[in-house]
Design a protein around this motif. Structure first.
Motif, short mmCIF file in Angstrom:
data_model
loop_
_atom_site.label_atom_id
_atom_site.label_comp_id
_atom_site.label_asym_id
_atom_site.label_seq_id
_atom_site.Cartn_x
_atom_site.Cartn_y
_atom_site.Cartn_z
N TYR A 104 6.60 4.38 12.21
CA TYR A 104 6.31 3.99 11.54
C TYR A 104 8.63 4.39 10.58
CZ TYR A 104 1.54 4.82 10.42
OH TYR A 104 0.58 4.18 11.04
N TYR A 107 4.47 5.89 5.00
CA TYR A 107 5.74 5.45 4.74
C TYR A 107 6.26 6.25 3.78
CZ TYR A 107 4.73 1.40 7.02
OH TYR A 107 4.36 0.33 7.95
N ARG A 124 9.82 -1.66 5.22
CA ARG A 124 9.06 -0.68 5.41
C ARG A 124 8.51 -1.72 6.96
NH1 ARG A 124 8.57 -0.65 0.68
NH2 ARG A 124 8.76 0.66 -1.04
#
Length: 498
Positions: free
Chosen positions: A249, A301, A320
């Protein structure tokens, strides 16, 4: 209604004009057809074109829409703790050969990027100890990288706003805008006579030569076929038994006026944190996990954002995104013939998060093999290598896959009514003799699909961070309506009544 922040395209995807190639339709012929419009596919296609081959490239979505456009933008031969890891299962000569290939990949990409508008610049790469306990790990990496031939140095401090406990650094590595770079390669490929087809997912490839790649709209027939789909989409060759898929991520943030780190830094422990910058943005990556892990949610996240806010004055999180990468059981890329002795069907995979450098040199390996030239890295990358030292890793990998394949079928099913599925969450429900996944979107509508992966039938698990159904066996991913997001699957999931 859920108010969680949006997961959006990567920082690299903003404000870059999309390519406008048409979808494949009708019947075409070519010397070479390349499947996949990422770093490996585009670089292979362009290099072959410049060697006089007629080349067609077929991409399922758009150029740069996959892992090549959803990374941390680092092009480096120093790759976290790669060399100390390889040293545990490979000879010193093999580790040195990997360092040589990685260095060559950085320099080849630099040459290809020079005429392109892609914000490329030199920067040091560093692997650092975030805690005192990680210091020995970094020392081991420094020793292994130096023995492999890299001109690394030890540093006690980095340009990071928190204490570190030593780092190994390699100067003159690269960082760039990966989507601008990919679109630049694509433009050069088309301008020089290559044929690019986007929005054209290859559904099958013939078993006989000349090879024929088939999409929903047409076919391309060619003497050579290159599978550069990140995770190979053809089951021949049993690549799915030798690769693991891992998802990571990223967040991009604007800061309140403070300076951004110049070093391309990554911490050595687990979880790791990868730092970079682009313009006014801090880019922070990490929170990796095997694809299809249980219990994955938006906290992936949140953990990155919380870490950044602890040490930086964050004004706003603006992007993101996530990506995934196939890792070979022995830690080396797999680039070469798809099957032993086959010199017309080719593959490039297993770049394990470092594809900007490794897929670039892998593309040169393929271009040399197809054009009949020798390449010093071909043996290192051979998909058909076998080392007895790495057999236990292969056994462990496939034991996990077998457990995932059988275990999820035997697990109990929640018998509650689908009306009880909360907003922005998913549940598994009975579907005749099988199982279905039911997701309720932020507007309250239900989406239901079969949970049997269309690749080899493993049962899927919900990824709450990405709102996707992910396969724990081989890494295929699908959206909540069943569309393919990641291969090796090429067929969508059947929809079900909620």
């Amino acid at each position: 209604m859920s108010t969680r922040p949006t997961v959006n395209p990567s920082l690299w995807s903003q404000d870059v004009p999309a390519t406008t190639s048409e979808a494949l339709s009708g019947r075409h012929t070519s010397h070479v057809v390349v499947i996949g419009g990422g770093i490996a596919g585009l670089t292979t296609a362009l290099l072959l074109l410049r060697r006089g081959f007629e080349v067609a490239l077929v991409e399922a979505e758009t150029v740069g829409s996959g892992a090549s456009g959803n990374n941390t933008a680092k092009v480096t031969a120093l790759q976290s703790t790669k060399y100390s890891t390889l040293t545990r299962s490979h000879s010193a000569a093999t580790v040195a050969a990997y360092a040589s290939a990685a260095t060559a990949g950085v320099e080849l990409l630099s040459t290809l990027a020079e005429p392109l508008d892609c914000d490329v610049r030199r920067a040091p790469a560093a692997t650092f100890a975030l805690t005192e306990a990680e210091r020995d790990i970094v020392r081991s990496e420094a020793d292994a990288a130096k023995k492999a031939g890299l001109a690394v140095e030890w540093a006690e401090e980095l340009d990071l706003p928190f204490p570190t406990y030593g780092a190994v650094r390699l100067h003159d590595q690269l960082v760039l805008h990966p989507v601008k770079y990919l679109r630049g390669l694509a433009a050069a490929f088309v301008a020089e006579g290559g044929r690019l087809f986007e929005h054209s997912r290859v559904l099958s490839v013939s078993n006989t030569m000349p090879f024929e790649a088939r999409t929903a709209g047409g076919t391309v027939r060619a003497e050579h076929l290159v599978v550069a789909t990140h995770y190979p989409i053809l089951d021949r060759g049993l690549f799915f038994a030798r690769l693991d898929a891992e998802r990571s991520y990223c967040v991009a943030m604007r800061l309140h006026g403070e300076s951004l780190p110049e070093d391309l830094s990554i911490s050595a422990g687990s979880p790791s944190y990868s730092f970079g910058r682009h313009g006014e943005h801090l880019v922070l990556g990490g929170q990796s996990h095997p694809v299809g892990d249980r219990g994955i949610d938006f906290e992936r996240y949140t953990a990155l954002t919380d870490f950044a806010q602890k040490y930086f004055d964050v004004a706003e999180v603006v992007h993101r995104w996530s990506a995934q990468d196939p890792h070979a059981y022995d830690g080396l890329p797999m680039v070469g013939s798809y099957l032993p002795g086959a010199l017309r069907l080719w593959v490039a995979t297993g770049f394990a998060k470092w594809g900007l450098a490794m897929a670039t040199i892998g593309a040169e390996v393929l271009a040399d093999r197809i054009s009949g030239a020798g390449n010093p890295h071909a043996a290192l990358f051979s998909p058909h290598r076998l080392s007895l030292r790495n057999v236990p890793a292969l056994v462990r990998q496939n034991t996990k896959t077998a457990k995932d394949l059988v275990g999820d079928r035997l697990s109990p099913v929640d018998e509650h009514d689908t009306a009880e599925v909360p907003i922005d969450e998913a549940r598994v429900r009975r579907d005749g003799a099988g199982k279905k996944g039911v997701y309720r979107d932020q507007a309250g509508a239900l989406h239901a699909v079969s949970l049997r992966c269309t690749h080899l039938g493993c049962l899927l698990r919900f990824n709450g961070a990405e709102r996707s159904w992910d396969c724990p066996c081989h890494g295929s991913r699908f959206d909540v309506d069943g569309a393919v997001l990641e291969g090796p699957a090429v067929e969508p999931l059947p929809r079900r009544d909620p």
